[in-house]
Design a protein around this motif. Structure first.
Motif, PDB file in Angstrom:
ATOM      1  N   PHE A  99      -2.762  39.049   4.232  1.00  0.00           N
ATOM      2  CA  PHE A  99      -2.685  37.628   4.827  1.00  0.00           C
ATOM      3  C   PHE A  99      -4.309  37.261   5.324  1.00  0.00           C
ATOM      4  N   VAL A 100      -4.328  35.863   5.258  1.00  0.00           N
ATOM      5  CA  VAL A 100      -5.800  35.097   5.803  1.00  0.00           C
ATOM      6  C   VAL A 100      -4.568  34.176   6.480  1.00  0.00           C
ATOM      7  N   GLN A 101      -5.406  33.959   7.725  1.00  0.00           N
ATOM      8  CA  GLN A 101      -5.023  32.745   8.420  1.00  0.00           C
ATOM      9  C   GLN A 101      -6.011  32.104   9.313  1.00  0.00           C
ATOM     10  N   SER A 102      -5.786  30.854   9.561  1.00  0.00           N
ATOM     11  CA  SER A 102      -6.878  30.148  10.450  1.00  0.00           C
ATOM     12  C   SER A 102      -6.033  29.116  11.388  1.00  0.00           C
ATOM     13  N   SER A 103      -6.498  29.161  12.676  1.00  0.00           N
ATOM     14  CA  SER A 103      -5.875  28.239  13.679  1.00  0.00           C
ATOM     15  C   SER A 103      -7.261  27.523  14.439  1.00  0.00           C
ATOM     16  N   TYR A 104      -6.807  26.439  14.801  1.00  0.00           N
ATOM     17  CA  TYR A 104      -7.681  25.626  15.714  1.00  0.00           C
ATOM     18  C   TYR A 104      -7.036  25.043  16.734  1.00  0.00           C
ATOM     19  N   LYS A 105      -7.546  24.927  17.886  1.00  0.00           N
ATOM     20  CA  LYS A 105      -6.886  24.317  19.109  1.00  0.00           C
ATOM     21  C   LYS A 105      -7.858  23.737  20.069  1.00  0.00           C
ATOM     22  N   LYS A 106      -7.564  22.508  20.269  1.00  0.00           N
ATOM     23  CA  LYS A 106      -8.184  21.549  21.097  1.00  0.00           C
ATOM     24  C   LYS A 106      -7.458  20.797  22.004  1.00  0.00           C
ATOM     25  N   MET A 107      -7.870  21.095  23.352  1.00  0.00           N
ATOM     26  CA  MET A 107      -7.121  20.550  24.625  1.00  0.00           C
ATOM     27  C   MET A 107      -8.025  19.290  25.106  1.00  0.00           C
ATOM     28  N   GLY A 123      -3.372  17.340  23.086  1.00  0.00           N
ATOM     29  CA  GLY A 123      -3.683  18.714  22.589  1.00  0.00           C
ATOM     30  C   GLY A 123      -3.415  18.772  21.133  1.00  0.00           C
ATOM     31  N   LEU A 124      -4.323  19.225  20.450  1.00  0.00           N
ATOM     32  CA  LEU A 124      -4.428  19.516  19.056  1.00  0.00           C
ATOM     33  C   LEU A 124      -4.327  20.945  18.734  1.00  0.00           C
ATOM     34  N   ASN A 153       6.737  28.979  27.255  1.00  0.00           N
ATOM     35  CA  ASN A 153       7.146  27.692  27.801  1.00  0.00           C
ATOM     36  C   ASN A 153       5.833  26.837  27.806  1.00  0.00           C
ATOM     37  N   GLU A 154       5.250  26.484  26.802  1.00  0.00           N
ATOM     38  CA  GLU A 154       4.033  25.532  26.799  1.00  0.00           C
ATOM     39  C   GLU A 154       3.820  24.809  25.471  1.00  0.00           C
ATOM     40  N   ARG A 155       2.929  23.770  25.467  1.00  0.00           N
ATOM     41  CA  ARG A 155       3.002  22.781  24.624  1.00  0.00           C
ATOM     42  C   ARG A 155       2.393  23.374  23.202  1.00  0.00           C
ATOM     43  N   LEU A 156       2.736  22.828  22.125  1.00  0.00           N
ATOM     44  CA  LEU A 156       2.307  23.135  20.769  1.00  0.00           C
ATOM     45  C   LEU A 156       2.593  24.456  20.270  1.00  0.00           C
ATOM     46  N   GLN A 157       3.920  24.416  20.196  1.00  0.00           N
ATOM     47  CA  GLN A 157       4.574  25.453  19.562  1.00  0.00           C
ATOM     48  C   GLN A 157       5.323  25.271  18.327  1.00  0.00           C
ATOM     49  N   SER A 158       5.381  26.190  17.523  1.00  0.00           N
ATOM     50  CA  SER A 158       6.100  26.058  16.078  1.00  0.00           C
ATOM     51  C   SER A 158       7.491  26.170  16.530  1.00  0.00           C
ATOM     52  N   ALA A 159       8.321  25.350  15.372  1.00  0.00           N
ATOM     53  CA  ALA A 159       9.735  25.609  15.563  1.00  0.00           C
ATOM     54  C   ALA A 159      10.443  26.670  15.433  1.00  0.00           C
TER      55      ALA A 159
END
Length: 323
Positions: free
Chosen positions: A274-282, A287-288, A139-145
């Protein structure tokens, strides 16, 4: 005379004891302290759904090697192990089925279009910071569907290395088991984790029925796999690369008699990348979060009647690519 003196001493001691008790009581009653109001402050949990988490040293001290084994310590969880050593390991929560459990690595979902089940036995605990299980989802922001579509979710968080280290391990065991593992990390920057394992898997067993009592030997139980993964970190950016390759045999069952049972020669080959990248900035009010992933999965299953007359020819190929 002596008895009179002794009685007088007893009376005197009793009187002194009474006076001392009264004095102590008076001092206690006079010792009153006044303090200001006491305010208790607590933080209301931000989550509404129940969750279970194993993290940090507790996770690393478990006598397990895969994520599937760590989930056995959670309540309401059933682990299904298909194929024994190195076989498919899936998880279901409250008996809803593995297809209803979403598995996420660093906030990005691991998918499987072939059967909708994720093999958790392929993911090592050596580079995990935490493993969490949620009823529904976080239960937090910035989640995928997709997180809102699962009845339960498993979150695996990669550990950012806090020191520079290099380790190597070798292990051996019964049934021709040999495994080699290496780990290298650069503080706050990257890690590389590699593992190789091979086992024959053949063992003797006793088979008893109405027609025979004999000793049989399990065949076609071998497995060979190697795993290579690396991750890099820079401020809020994290990149993870993963590759898994395996070949294994699938032993057949004993149905009526051991003497007339054909040995199974079924084989299966797997490749996962697989190769994955994630970026998070609050920020304070904003938030992004950005996620990017490419994955390639391949499975080859062969059942050849030329080596097993009791089998039907089957040569299946499953390929999945997703972005």
């Amino acid at each position: 005379m002596k008895h009179k003196i002794l009685s007088a001493l007893i009376i005197l001691c009793s009187s002194l004891q009474t006076l001392w008790a009264q004095k102590s009581l008076i001092n206690y009653e006079d010792s009153l302290f006044s303090i200001d109001d006491v305010v208790c402050v607590g933080e209301r949990p931000h989550y509404l759904t129940p969750s279970q988490t194993i993290s940090g040293p507790t996770l690393q001290n478990l006598s397990t090697t895969s994520v599937a084994d760590a989930l056995k310590y959670f309540s309401g969880v059933q682990i299904k192990d298909f194929g024994g050593l190195g076989g498919l390991k899936t998880v279901n929560v409250r008996s809803l089925g593995s297809q209803h459990v979403g598995v996420y690595l660093d906030g990005i979902r691991i998918t499987n279009a072939q059967n909708g089940q994720v093999d958790l036995g392929r993911y090592s605990l050596s580079n995990m910071e935490s493993v969490s299980l949620y009823n529904a989802n976080k239960n937090e922001r910035l989640q995928s569907a997709t997180e809102y579509a699962s009845a339960a979710t498993v979150y695996m968080q990669t550990r950012k290395p806090d020191r520079t280290t290099l380790t190597a391990e070798y292990g051996t065991g019964s049934f021709g088991l040999n495994k080699v593992k290496g780990y290298f990390s650069l503080k706050d920057r990257l890690f590389v984790d590699a593992e190789y394992q091979h086992t024959d898997g053949n063992y003797k067993f006793r088979f008893r029925s109405l027609s025979e009592d004999t000793i049989g030997k399990r065949h076609n139980s071998d497995i060979r796999f190697y795993r290579l993964e690396a991750a890099g970190f820079y401020k809020g950016l994290a990149t993870h690369v993963y590759y898994y390759n395996s070949e294994r045999g699938l032993p057949g069952p004993v149905i009526r008699r051991l003497t007339d049972q054909w040995d199974s020669t079924d084989r299966q080959w797997d490749q996962n990348f697989f190769v994955q990248s994630s970026y998070k900035k609050m920020w304070e009010n904003f938030g992004l979060r950005t996620n990017l992933k490419y994955s390639f999965d391949y499975l080859h299953y062969l059942q050849d009647p030329s080596t097993n007359a009791a089998a039907i020819y089957c040569n299946n190929h499953y390929t999945q690519q997703s972005v």
